[in-house]
Design a protein around this motif. Structure first.
Motif, PDB file in Angstrom:
ATOM      1  N   LEU A   1       0.832  -1.198   0.000  1.00  0.00           N
ATOM      2  CA  LEU A   1       0.000   0.000   0.000  1.00  0.00           C
ATOM      3  C   LEU A   1       0.871   1.254   0.000  1.00  0.00           C
ATOM      4  O   LEU A   1       2.023   1.217   0.425  1.00  0.00           O
ATOM      5  N   ARG A   2       0.304   2.369  -0.459  1.00  0.00           N
ATOM      6  CA  ARG A   2       1.038   3.637  -0.508  1.00  0.00           C
ATOM      7  C   ARG A   2       0.540   4.531   0.622  1.00  0.00           C
ATOM      8  O   ARG A   2      -0.603   4.985   0.597  1.00  0.00           O
ATOM      9  N   VAL A   3       1.400   4.759   1.610  1.00  0.00           N
ATOM     10  CA  VAL A   3       1.037   5.578   2.771  1.00  0.00           C
ATOM     11  C   VAL A   3       1.374   7.027   2.443  1.00  0.00           C
ATOM     12  O   VAL A   3       2.552   7.400   2.359  1.00  0.00           O
ATOM     13  N   VAL A   4       0.351   7.855   2.273  1.00  0.00           N
ATOM     14  CA  VAL A   4       0.579   9.238   1.840  1.00  0.00           C
ATOM     15  C   VAL A   4       0.699  10.212   3.010  1.00  0.00           C
ATOM     16  O   VAL A   4       1.152  11.353   2.819  1.00  0.00           O
ATOM     17  N   ALA A   5       0.304   9.789   4.198  1.00  0.00           N
ATOM     18  CA  ALA A   5       0.439  10.640   5.387  1.00  0.00           C
ATOM     19  C   ALA A   5       0.315   9.762   6.633  1.00  0.00           C
ATOM     20  O   ALA A   5      -0.355   8.730   6.620  1.00  0.00           O
ATOM     21  N   THR A   6       0.987  10.186   7.707  1.00  0.00           N
ATOM     22  CA  THR A   6       0.912   9.448   8.969  1.00  0.00           C
ATOM     23  C   THR A   6       0.609  10.405  10.115  1.00  0.00           C
ATOM     24  O   THR A   6       0.762  11.622   9.992  1.00  0.00           O
ATOM     25  N   TYR A   7       0.214   9.846  11.234  1.00  0.00           N
ATOM     26  CA  TYR A   7      -0.060  10.627  12.438  1.00  0.00           C
ATOM     27  C   TYR A   7       0.407   9.838  13.660  1.00  0.00           C
ATOM     28  O   TYR A   7       0.677   8.629  13.579  1.00  0.00           O
ATOM     29  N   GLY A   8       0.516  10.539  14.795  1.00  0.00           N
ATOM     30  CA  GLY A   8       1.004   9.911  16.019  1.00  0.00           C
ATOM     31  C   GLY A   8      -0.120   9.471  16.939  1.00  0.00           C
ATOM     32  O   GLY A   8      -1.217   9.118  16.481  1.00  0.00           O
TER      33      GLY A   8
END
Length: 277
Positions: free
Chosen positions: A193-200
């Motif tokens: 999969l393509r992870v375009v943004a992450t968060y904590g």
């Protein structure tokens, strides 16, 4: 002289009696025969070590329950007692709850993941190699067994992970864009999969951060939001609702069922969610 001779004779008789009735000190022998207790910080390490050490000689147990967050776990008195009585303690570097106790067993191994998430199969294999090398230093008498079991474990991980990856490819979700907890980025990328943004963590997310993630999600046509069970299963729920996409929760530690089963369950959860849109 006659009294001394009599006392010597009595001492000899008592010694012979002890030997014949087994009243000599057997604690050392019992220690050798008892299984050596290895306590780990979590189920990733306990699973790895269980696959490397012979079962009959070692007892392995994890402190952190698989569904709990390392940063929020409160050490219990029973945990301290386990650590105190352990022959060997194995922990990841930076596990906050492990620093809350001074009990460290007779020996201690600290594992530096070097930024890797061991729930990704390639990183898990790296971990097996790293930990096997460390165990060889503590248990040289079992070196041949550790090496053989390491090869078997790696072969099993590669085979099992390969089958899971084939299932993902067959589902046709490779390249799908997602927003995810930073703790799940590497496993998701392993899935293709393509992870375009992450968060904590959920408690660290501001309203501004949520707005940013929503904007990224719309512009990138995100198909799914993926949370990490241990760091907050609802952290990305509002983002998923705002984007009108499925919300998925994956585990970052193996359950009682083991590593490969947990990896498969994570993959199936993603596949199922992908089929909804």
């Amino acid at each position: 002289m006659r009294t001394e001779a009599r006392l010597l004779a009595i001492a000899v008789l008592l010694m012979l009696l002890c030997i014949s009735t087994g009243c000599t000190d057997t604690s050392h022998k019992d220690d050798l025969n008892a299984a050596r207790v290895v306590i780990t910080s979590d189920t990733i390490l306990s699973g790895m070590i269980s696959s490397l050490l012979p079962e009959r000689k070692y007892s392995i147990e994890a402190i952190l329950p698989p569904g709990q967050c390392p940063g929020h776990y409160d050490v219990k008195l029973s945990d301290i007692e386990k650590l105190k009585n352990a022959y060997l303690v194995v922990s990841f570097v930076g596990m906050p709850f492990m620093s809350k106790t001074s009990a460290s067993g007779r020996f201690q191994i600290l594992v530096d993941a070097e930024g890797r998430n061991f729930m990704s199969p390639d990183s898990y294999v790296f971990g097996l190699n790293t930990i096997a090398e460390k165990l060889l230093r503590y248990f040289p008498e079992d070196s041949d067994t550790i090496v053989k079991r390491k090869r078997k474990a790696i072969a099993g991980i590669n085979e099992g992970a390969g089958l899971i990856h084939k299932r993902i490819k067959k589902a046709g979700i490779s390249g799908m864009t997602v927003i995810a907890s930073s703790m799940q980025r590497q496993p998701l990328e392993w899935m293709g999969l393509r992870v375009v943004a992450t968060y904590g963590r959920q408690e660290a997310m501001s309203a501004k951060e949520i707005v940013r993630l929503l904007e990224v999600g719309k512009s990138e046509k995100v198909r799914m939001v993926v949370d990490n069970l241990q760091s907050g299963p609802d952290a990305g729920k509002s983002i998923a609702e705002g984007l009108n996409v499925p919300h998925v929760v994956l585990s970052n530690f193996p359950s009682e069922k083991g590593y490969l089963t947990t990896l498969e369950e994570n993959a199936e959860a993603v596949i199922k969610a992908a089929m909804l849109k």
